[in-house]
Scaffold this active site. Structure first.
Site, PDB file in Angstrom:
ATOM      1  N   LYS A  49       0.547  -0.559   0.447  1.00 35.06           N
ATOM      2  CA  LYS A  49       0.050   0.265   0.133  1.00 35.06           C
ATOM      3  C   LYS A  49       0.902   1.927  -0.306  1.00 35.06           C
ATOM      4  CE  LYS A  49      -3.906   2.186   2.306  1.00 35.06           C
ATOM      5  NZ  LYS A  49      -4.926   1.544   3.562  1.00 35.06           N
TER       6      LYS A  49
ATOM      7  N   SER B 210      -9.792   1.989   2.442  1.00 37.83           N
ATOM      8  CA  SER B 210      -8.970   2.539   1.612  1.00 37.83           C
ATOM      9  C   SER B 210      -7.407   2.065   1.282  1.00 37.83           C
ATOM     10  CB  SER B 210      -8.436   3.340   2.307  1.00 37.83           C
ATOM     11  OG  SER B 210      -7.171   3.001   3.949  1.00 37.83           O
TER      12      SER B 210
ATOM     13  N   SER C 217     -10.104  -0.462   6.734  1.00 41.64           N
ATOM     14  CA  SER C 217      -9.528  -0.844   5.234  1.00 41.64           C
ATOM     15  C   SER C 217      -8.461  -1.614   4.660  1.00 41.64           C
ATOM     16  CB  SER C 217      -8.910   0.498   5.203  1.00 41.64           C
ATOM     17  OG  SER C 217      -9.194   1.905   5.294  1.00 41.64           O
TER      18      SER C 217
HETATM   19  N1  GLN Z   1     -13.666   3.428   5.676  1.00 37.24           N
HETATM   20  C1  GLN Z   1     -13.253   3.959   6.953  1.00 37.24           C
HETATM   21  C2  GLN Z   1     -12.566   5.946   6.874  1.00 37.24           C
HETATM   22  O1  GLN Z   1     -12.984   6.164   5.754  1.00 37.24           O
HETATM   23  C3  GLN Z   1     -11.775   3.164   6.946  1.00 37.24           C
HETATM   24  C4  GLN Z   1     -10.554   3.722   6.654  1.00 37.24           C
HETATM   25  C5  GLN Z   1      -9.441   3.143   7.228  1.00 37.24           C
HETATM   26  O2  GLN Z   1      -9.229   1.964   7.528  1.00 37.24           O
HETATM   27  N2  GLN Z   1      -7.958   3.190   6.434  1.00 37.24           N
HETATM   28  O3  GLN Z   1     -11.606   6.284   8.292  1.00 37.24           O
END
Ligand code: GLN
Length: 490
Positions: A88, A163, A187
């Site tokens: 990532k 994400s 994410s």
């Molecule tokens: N979808 C969640 C958010 O928008 C999780 C993001 C994440 O785990 N980095 O915060």
């Protein structure tokens, strides 16, 4: 031997590499060719590194040396030697760009390796490139990437989740044998669920955060995405462990859990699964997974998590508070983008305005608000108090059960653009995943079937669904055991 990447997982690829059926250079080249072929449609990778083949060559050399040293040396090699992976784009790989999919860091080159990267390199893994994500990991669809959305390999009109959408799609499209993602509120697990692969959010502190760009420091964890639970276990075994560069990392003594029952008892928070926003196909599929567990002899108990319905609200206060503090470092002077204004303050405003996307700015504003004098007690402190109550609920439940299962997401992968104009709809996606981050407990998403295609609902194909399993702190072992059993890997 002809390499069929569709049939490979880490364990199988390792066996072939050791036997000499193919080399890591051949394997790596096969993945690079596949990425070239499909990435134009999917956009899982932002960049394929030009030194991947060279690292594969070094792995081959090490395997060859071990072979001539004798069988015990050969069998002692790491299972990750010569195995191609994707990383990532918010995890630092020395000498390579790490942009967090933001314009702010478009040309920023990492000056050191994250601890997880040092560990992967020491194990001989081959880093193919960096994968797409929501900007600074803020989002659930990769639509917040400054470099275009990642599409779902099952249906390219749909998101891959986020994400870590690029990392999940990369595995699903056979663009890597595994990837690393980061998980602050879901994410790793949510995109894994959308793409039909396995994703693990380890216990908070199990994996060092040194070298991952901080989003919510009390919530963030790095974890693996792979095709099987066994693969995720192999990766977890390599990347976890105490690290003096991250003072929050834990060791064996941090949590003293009793051992889970030989046949782990499964808890189901039924009261949490009755909400409006949950797709009926998800509930149907979830009930089918429970039936499978029953057939395999597991005991299933209903549990109560009285405060769990506050999780999302607590998360969307604590997380932006931490985001606003962590993002302060992107001031246009220290890292990446710089815009010249009339003075320092104007430089700061211009650089941030040009470098950061809407969602990131929204969260900085929200976070600064909840931390501001007068609101700190009303929002931030209260959210932290409720966070403790939620954790207590889980502790209590874990007195009678060994794992807790829920769907990973309230719906299968949604259409690109479907939720972009409504941040609240996007935040609701995280309903089942944020609890593991708030409590620090480990959770895994395993593929558990499909939401069947249904033209009347706009579902042109069957869409993957995930089952989330949560365990006590530091009890990844039980997650792997139950996950493997469900997928028939035992
Ligand atoms: N979808 C969640 C958010 O928008 C999780 C993001 C994440 O785990 N980095 O915060």
């Amino acid at each position: 031997m002809k390499i069929d990447i569709k049939k490979l997982d880490i364990a199988k690829a390792h066996e072939h590499l050791i036997k000499g059926d193919f080399t890591s250079v051949e394997l790596t080249q096969t993945y690079i060719d596949e990425i070239k072929r499909v990435n134009g449609d999917i956009n899982a990778y932002l960049e394929v590194f030009d030194d991947a083949i060279e690292s594969a060559g070094s792995a081959d050399k090490e395997i060859a040396e071990a072979r001539s040293a004798g069988e015990s040396t050969l069998l002692g090699l790491s299972q990750l030697i010569g195995i191609p992976c994707g990383i990532k784009d918010n995890i630092l790989v020395k000498g390579h760009i790490a942009s967090a999919s933001s314009k702010m860091l478009e040309g920023y080159h990492a000056t050191y390796d994250a601890t997880v990267i040092s560990k992967l390199k020491a194990a001989g893994a081959v880093i193919l490139g960096r994968t797409n994500m929501d900007e600074f990991a803020m989002g659930g669809s990769t639509e917040n990437s400054a470099y275009g959305v990642t599409k779902n390999p099952y249906d390219i009109s749909r998101v891959a989740g986020g994400s870590s959408g690029g990392s999940a799609a990369a595995v699903a499209m056979d663009g890597a044998l595994f990837t690393l993602g980061s998980d602050t509120g879901g994410s790793i697990r949510q995109p894994a669920s959308f793409c039909g692969v396995v994703g693990l959010k380890p216990t908070y502190g199990a994996v060092s955060r040194y070298g991952v760009m901080a989003m919510g420091s009390s919530l963030d964890q790095i974890g693996p995405i792979g095709k099987t639970v066994t693969d995720c276990e192999i990766i977890f075994n390599v990347i976890h462990g105490k690290d003096r560069k991250d003072g929050t990392t834990i060791d064996e003594k941090t949590y003293e859990n009793g051992d889970a029952s030989a046949k782990p008892i499964i808890g189901v928070p039924r009261h949490f699964l009755n909400g409006d926003g949950i797709d009926p196909a998800v509930i149907e599929n979830f009930n089918a997974s429970l039936e499978t567990f029953k057939k395999k002899g597991y005991e299933i108990r209903d549990i109560e998590l009285p405060n769990v319905s506050y999780s999302l609200m607590v998360y969307y206060i604590v997380m932006p508070a931490e985001v606003s503090a962590n993002m302060a470092r992107f001031d246009g002077m220290r890292f990446g983008l710089h815009k010249d204004g009339k003075n320092g303050i104007e430089d700061y405003f211009l650089s941030r305005r040009a470098g950061l996307g809407r969602e990131v700015i929204r969260r900085i504003l929200l976070g600064t608000y909840v931390l501001s004098s007068g609101y700190y007690d009303a929002y931030y402190n209260r959210a932290n108090a409720v966070r403790c109550m939620i954790t207590e609920d889980f502790y209590k439940a874990f007195q009678t059960v060994d794992v807790i299962v829920t769907p990973t997401t309230p719906s299968p992968a949604f259409k690109i653009g479907e939720k972009t104009s409504d941040p609240m709809a996007m935040y609701l996606e995280d309903i089942f995943t944020v609890t593991a981050n708030l409590t620090g407990m480990p959770a895994i998403s395993v593929p558990c079937g499909f939401a069947p295609k249904d033209k009347s609902l706009g579902r042109e194909v069957d869409l993957p669904l995930g089952l989330q399993i949560t365990a006590r702190h530091a009890d990844e072992k039980t997650l792997f055991k139950v996950g493997k059993d469900l997928l028939g890997e035992l």
